[in-house]
Design a protein around this motif. Sequence first.
Motif, PDB file in Angstrom:
ATOM      1  N   SER A   1       0.852  -1.177   0.000  1.00 22.74           N
ATOM      2  CA  SER A   1       0.000   0.000   0.000  1.00 22.74           C
ATOM      3  C   SER A   1       0.897   1.240   0.000  1.00 22.74           C
ATOM      4  CB  SER A   1      -0.927   0.008   1.217  1.00 22.74           C
ATOM      5  OG  SER A   1      -0.205   0.140   2.420  1.00 22.74           O
ATOM      6  N   ARG A   2       0.357   2.320  -0.481  1.00 24.26           N
ATOM      7  CA  ARG A   2       1.087   3.586  -0.465  1.00 24.26           C
ATOM      8  C   ARG A   2       0.981   4.154   0.945  1.00 24.26           C
ATOM      9  NH1 ARG A   2      -0.305   9.030  -3.702  1.00 24.26           N
ATOM     10  NH2 ARG A   2      -2.117   8.823  -2.382  1.00 24.26           N
ATOM     11  N   VAL A   3       2.072   4.679   1.473  1.00 26.67           N
ATOM     12  CA  VAL A   3       2.088   5.197   2.842  1.00 26.67           C
ATOM     13  C   VAL A   3       2.079   6.719   2.805  1.00 26.67           C
ATOM     14  CG1 VAL A   3       3.387   5.314   5.001  1.00 26.67           C
ATOM     15  CG2 VAL A   3       3.318   3.174   3.701  1.00 26.67           C
ATOM     16  N   ILE A   4       1.178   7.298   3.571  1.00 28.31           N
ATOM     17  CA  ILE A   4       1.080   8.751   3.716  1.00 28.31           C
ATOM     18  C   ILE A   4       1.248   9.064   5.194  1.00 28.31           C
ATOM     19  CG2 ILE A   4      -0.469  10.739   3.529  1.00 28.31           C
ATOM     20  CD1 ILE A   4      -1.771   9.300   1.154  1.00 28.31           C
ATOM     21  N   THR A   5       2.006  10.094   5.500  1.00 25.35           N
ATOM     22  CA  THR A   5       2.229  10.497   6.890  1.00 25.35           C
ATOM     23  C   THR A   5       1.545  11.835   7.122  1.00 25.35           C
ATOM     24  OG1 THR A   5       4.377   9.407   6.768  1.00 25.35           O
ATOM     25  CG2 THR A   5       4.008  10.851   8.634  1.00 25.35           C
TER      26      THR A   5
ATOM     27  N   LEU B   1       4.684  13.731  10.887  1.00 24.06           N
ATOM     28  CA  LEU B   1       5.808  14.387  10.202  1.00 24.06           C
ATOM     29  C   LEU B   1       6.636  15.196  11.190  1.00 24.06           C
ATOM     30  CD1 LEU B   1       4.168  15.590   6.862  1.00 24.06           C
ATOM     31  CD2 LEU B   1       5.957  13.859   7.132  1.00 24.06           C
ATOM     32  N   THR B   2       5.972  15.871  12.109  1.00 25.24           N
ATOM     33  CA  THR B   2       6.676  16.647  13.133  1.00 25.24           C
ATOM     34  C   THR B   2       7.521  15.720  14.000  1.00 25.24           C
ATOM     35  OG1 THR B   2       4.949  18.309  13.143  1.00 25.24           O
ATOM     36  CG2 THR B   2       6.373  18.232  15.073  1.00 25.24           C
ATOM     37  N   GLN B   3       6.952  14.574  14.369  1.00 31.62           N
ATOM     38  CA  GLN B   3       7.702  13.605  15.170  1.00 31.62           C
ATOM     39  C   GLN B   3       8.903  13.077  14.383  1.00 31.62           C
ATOM     40  OE1 GLN B   3       4.060  11.369  15.677  1.00 31.62           O
ATOM     41  NE2 GLN B   3       4.466  11.271  17.872  1.00 31.62           N
ATOM     42  N   LEU B   4       8.702  12.792  13.097  1.00 30.30           N
ATOM     43  CA  LEU B   4       9.795  12.287  12.256  1.00 30.30           C
ATOM     44  C   LEU B   4      10.964  13.262  12.190  1.00 30.30           C
ATOM     45  CD1 LEU B   4       7.890  10.712   9.246  1.00 30.30           C
ATOM     46  CD2 LEU B   4       9.343   9.517  10.882  1.00 30.30           C
TER      47      LEU B   4
ATOM     48  N   VAL C   1      -0.243   7.049   8.279  1.00 28.16           N
ATOM     49  CA  VAL C   1       0.477   7.003   9.571  1.00 28.16           C
ATOM     50  C   VAL C   1       0.116   8.251  10.354  1.00 28.16           C
ATOM     51  CG1 VAL C   1       2.735   6.998  10.660  1.00 28.16           C
ATOM     52  CG2 VAL C   1       2.343   5.628   8.595  1.00 28.16           C
ATOM     53  N   ALA C   2      -0.388   8.047  11.572  1.00 26.07           N
ATOM     54  CA  ALA C   2      -0.832   9.150  12.410  1.00 26.07           C
ATOM     55  C   ALA C   2       0.139   9.454  13.546  1.00 26.07           C
ATOM     56  CB  ALA C   2      -2.212   8.827  12.988  1.00 26.07           C
ATOM     57  N   TYR C   3       0.961   8.470  13.943  1.00 20.61           N
ATOM     58  CA  TYR C   3       1.852   8.648  15.099  1.00 20.61           C
ATOM     59  C   TYR C   3       3.022   7.711  14.959  1.00 20.61           C
ATOM     60  CZ  TYR C   3       3.456   8.230  19.936  1.00 20.61           C
ATOM     61  OH  TYR C   3       4.220   8.200  21.065  1.00 20.61           O
TER      62      TYR C   3
END
Length: 85
Positions: free
Chosen positions: A10-14, A19-22, A80-82
């Motif tokens: 599946s395609r992953v979207i953050t 994104l801030t955590q990354l 991805v939410a967290y």
Amino acid sequence: MSPEPGPRRSRVITVEPALTQLSKLTASETHRLDRAIVAISVNPELGTAIPGTWLRDYSDEVDGVRVIYYVTALQTITIVAYVEA
């Protein structure tokens, strides 16, 4: 004859909070997290369902990462939410 294709990912979207955590992770933490996200993209059922939500919680104790995510109805996109590493 061509080889059989591997499993469809599946395609992953953050989303923004993840994104801030990354942006605060080290290169090593990001690498460990990438492995977990690839595993989830290949098999979205890896995580444990969070009751009463569409969210799933995936923890990899070996790499020390955690990802909260949900998958679209057709399992073509993983959002991805967290993240935690």
